[in-house]
Motif scaffolding. Structure first.
Motif, PDB file in Angstrom:
ATOM      1  N   LYS A 154      -5.427   2.147  -4.202  1.00 11.91           N
ATOM      2  CA  LYS A 154      -4.054   1.877  -3.781  1.00 11.91           C
ATOM      3  C   LYS A 154      -3.368   0.850  -4.378  1.00 11.91           C
ATOM      4  CE  LYS A 154      -5.689   3.535   1.002  1.00 11.91           C
ATOM      5  NZ  LYS A 154      -7.021   3.678   0.692  1.00 11.91           N
ATOM      6  N   ALA A 210      -6.580   8.953  -2.676  1.00  5.00           N
ATOM      7  CA  ALA A 210      -6.206   9.226  -1.435  1.00  5.00           C
ATOM      8  C   ALA A 210      -4.470   9.589  -1.433  1.00  5.00           C
ATOM      9  CB  ALA A 210      -6.376   8.378  -0.200  1.00  5.00           C
ATOM     10  N   SER A 211      -3.786   8.603  -2.322  1.00  2.00           N
ATOM     11  CA  SER A 211      -2.431   8.570  -2.362  1.00  2.00           C
ATOM     12  C   SER A 211      -2.043   8.299  -3.604  1.00  2.00           C
ATOM     13  CB  SER A 211      -1.891   7.818  -1.327  1.00  2.00           C
ATOM     14  OG  SER A 211      -2.184   6.492  -1.376  1.00  2.00           O
ATOM     15  N   PRO A 255       2.312   4.926   0.823  1.00  2.00           N
ATOM     16  CA  PRO A 255       2.321   5.574   2.125  1.00  2.00           C
ATOM     17  C   PRO A 255       1.339   6.947   1.971  1.00  2.00           C
ATOM     18  CG  PRO A 255       4.160   6.099   0.752  1.00  2.00           C
ATOM     19  CD  PRO A 255       3.868   5.070   0.100  1.00  2.00           C
ATOM     20  N   LYS A 256       0.930   7.393   2.973  1.00  2.00           N
ATOM     21  CA  LYS A 256      -0.077   8.100   3.282  1.00  2.00           C
ATOM     22  C   LYS A 256       0.534   9.605   2.706  1.00  2.00           C
ATOM     23  CE  LYS A 256      -3.119  10.826   6.587  1.00  2.00           C
ATOM     24  NZ  LYS A 256      -3.575  11.023   8.006  1.00  2.00           N
ATOM     25  N   THR A 275     -13.013   8.338  -1.882  1.00  2.00           N
ATOM     26  CA  THR A 275     -11.646   8.720  -1.498  1.00  2.00           C
ATOM     27  C   THR A 275     -11.541   8.623  -0.056  1.00  2.00           C
ATOM     28  OG1 THR A 275     -11.449  10.957  -2.044  1.00  2.00           O
ATOM     29  CG2 THR A 275     -10.666   9.523  -3.583  1.00  2.00           C
ATOM     30  N   ASP A 324     -12.020   4.330  -1.297  1.00  3.58           N
ATOM     31  CA  ASP A 324     -10.938   4.926  -1.879  1.00  3.58           C
ATOM     32  C   ASP A 324     -10.936   3.983  -3.426  1.00  3.58           C
ATOM     33  OD1 ASP A 324      -8.815   6.302  -2.813  1.00  3.58           O
ATOM     34  OD2 ASP A 324      -7.505   5.556  -1.818  1.00  3.58           O
ATOM     35  N   GLU A 361       1.290  13.334   2.768  1.00  8.18           N
ATOM     36  CA  GLU A 361       1.424  14.436   3.922  1.00  8.18           C
ATOM     37  C   GLU A 361       1.005  15.889   3.136  1.00  8.18           C
ATOM     38  OE1 GLU A 361       1.866  13.653   7.073  1.00  8.18           O
ATOM     39  OE2 GLU A 361       2.293  11.610   6.446  1.00  8.18           O
ATOM     40  N   GLN A 362       0.435  16.494   3.987  1.00  2.00           N
ATOM     41  CA  GLN A 362      -0.021  17.945   3.507  1.00  2.00           C
ATOM     42  C   GLN A 362       1.029  18.868   4.093  1.00  2.00           C
ATOM     43  OE1 GLN A 362      -2.838  18.028   1.791  1.00  2.00           O
ATOM     44  NE2 GLN A 362      -3.017  15.933   2.126  1.00  2.00           N
ATOM     45  N   THR A 420       0.915  -1.213  -0.074  1.00  2.20           N
ATOM     46  CA  THR A 420      -0.034  -0.080   0.004  1.00  2.20           C
ATOM     47  C   THR A 420       0.922   1.169  -0.023  1.00  2.20           C
ATOM     48  OG1 THR A 420      -1.790  -1.292   1.351  1.00  2.20           O
ATOM     49  CG2 THR A 420      -1.749   1.294   1.233  1.00  2.20           C
TER      50      THR A 420
END
Length: 423
Positions: free
Chosen positions: A144, A80-81, A50-51, A119, A123, A53-54, A48
């Protein structure tokens, strides 16, 4: 004890057995030949991603990272990513920063449209393929990893666009539409319906063309024109069946004739609907202020007119002009300017001339595509804070749709998706 003799098999028994074996084999071969699995290649992600980052602030400059062909999208498909592209018959999930291929899904059919939905929860990437019944074969993929999560087939038009909010997706063609939940179960079908549960519903409107649609919660809105109508109509529907029928909350002629191009639904909220009108004659000039040029017209949740604001724009906005929302605003490109609307009231806050398309918010600031690159603006008032040059892979031609994923800017120009990261 008496010995039990083995059963003697007659020739007819052997013949019947052979026929059954052949029939089973033929049935299996037919099932394989018509199955979507045949002609499908799926390469799933090993892990998966990685998330994302904002960022705390908009970077001072951006550099080109990667670009890819995507003729099945008109605006970047963002999960989402992952950035999802669709070209030919292949759907690909890309790492947003590097463009590396994380997963791919390919069929020996042409794609009609690719989009992302839900999402915030499931997602999913949605891939709609064309067969002899139109854009009717839908596959849901885990955005993902590319793993197949579901599929559906149904009657469909030969052209399709996907419109979504957090709950449902509209699959809209020029003659019919459907709504789907995240499990791809159909909510309603509207327009050209082959087998209506209630035949009396056919009499409401005949031979209609659907031009645009939007969705919010359990309601959706469409602009359409039916054979018996003198002008264009705004119709508000429920996204789920009520007592085996499509619930209609309102349907009103919003133009008195068809002298102008069809009005376009650009946004819908729980309290209203925003429609871009390039200059068609309003059905009720006194109530709408009698604007003769392009305007954003507002309606309540049942399609009753509530106001209108004149804007700078083309009579017919480019077909690739798709509204983008997020962070409490909606941005829409009229062909001459980007109009920024309040996400709830849908009243225009300001418009920015000289832009190339809609944009989104990064780190509390609005990014809009411009000829020079990116115009960074104050979200509340539209004041330009600075301009960031971009070295695009190709000169802009037509609408440029700009979306944000973390600190990466993703643009779509024509059939090309290009990503830019902090320099």
């Amino acid at each position: 004890m008496a010995r039990v003799k083995p059963e003697r098999r007659r020739p007819i028994d052997l013949a019947v057995t052979a026929i059954i074996v052949v029939l089973v084999a033929v049935s299996g071969l037919i099932a394989w030949l018509v199955s979507p699995v045949r002609g499908t290649t799926s390469v799933q992600a090993q892990s998966t991603p990685p998330k994302v980052e904002q960022p705390a602030a908009v970077p001072g400059s951006f550099a080109p990272r990667w670009h890819a062909a995507s003729d099945a999208t008109v605006t970047p498909a963002i999960a989402a990513s992952v950035v999802v592209t669709g070209n030919g018959g292949t759907v690909t999930g890309h790492d947003p920063a590097s463009g590396a291929e994380l997963w791919s899904y390919r069929r020996d059919l042409d794609l009609c449209v690719v989009g992302t939905a839900w999402t915030a929860s499931t997602d999913l990437a949605l891939a709609v393929y064309r067969n002899s019944r139109g854009c009717s074969e839908v596959t849901a993929l885990d955005a993902k990893t590319g793993a197949r999560k579901g599929a559906r087939t149904s009657d469909a038009d030969d052209q399709l666009r996907l419109v979504s909010d957090y709950g449902y997706v509209i699959a809209q063609g020029p003659r019919r539409l459907e709504t789907w939940g995240s499990n791809l179960v159909r909510g309603i079908e509207y327009g050209r319906v082959e087998a209506r549960v209630r035949p009396e519903d056919e009499a409401k409107r005949k031979d209609c063309v659907i031009y645009s649609s939007a969705i919010s919660g359990d309601r959706m809105s469409v602009t359409e024109r039916c054979a018996d109508d003198p002008g264009y109509r705004l119709t508000v529907l429920g996204v789920l069946l009520d007592d085996e029928r499509v619930e209609q909350y309102g349907s009103t002629l919003i133009t008195g004739d068809v002298s102008g191009p069809p009005p376009v639904v650009i946004a819908m909220s729980s309290s209203g609907i925003a429609v871009y009108d390039g200059g068609a004659s309003p059905a009720e000039p006194p109530a709408l202020g009698g604007d003769s040029g392009p305007s954003i017209r507002r309606f309540d949740s049942e399609g009753v007119a509530t106001g209108s604001n004149t804007v700078s724009g083309d009579a017919t906005p480019p077909s690739g002009s798709v509204p983008l929302d997020g962070n409490g605003i909606v941005t829409y490109w009229t062909g001459k300017s980007t109009v920024v609307l309040d996400g709830q009231s849908l009243k225009p806050i300001y418009q920015v001339p000289g832009t190339l398309g809609p944009g989104q918010v990064m780190a509390g600031q609005l990014l809009l595509p411009s000829t020079a690159g990116i115009s960074v603006r104050d979200v509340a008032g539209g004041r330009e804070i600075r301009s960031i040059p971009l070295a695009r892979n190709a000169p802009p031609d037509g609408v440029v749709s700009l979306r944000v994923l973390g600190d990466v800017v993703v643009e779509q120009r024509g059939t090309t998706v290009e990503a830019f990261g902090p320099a």
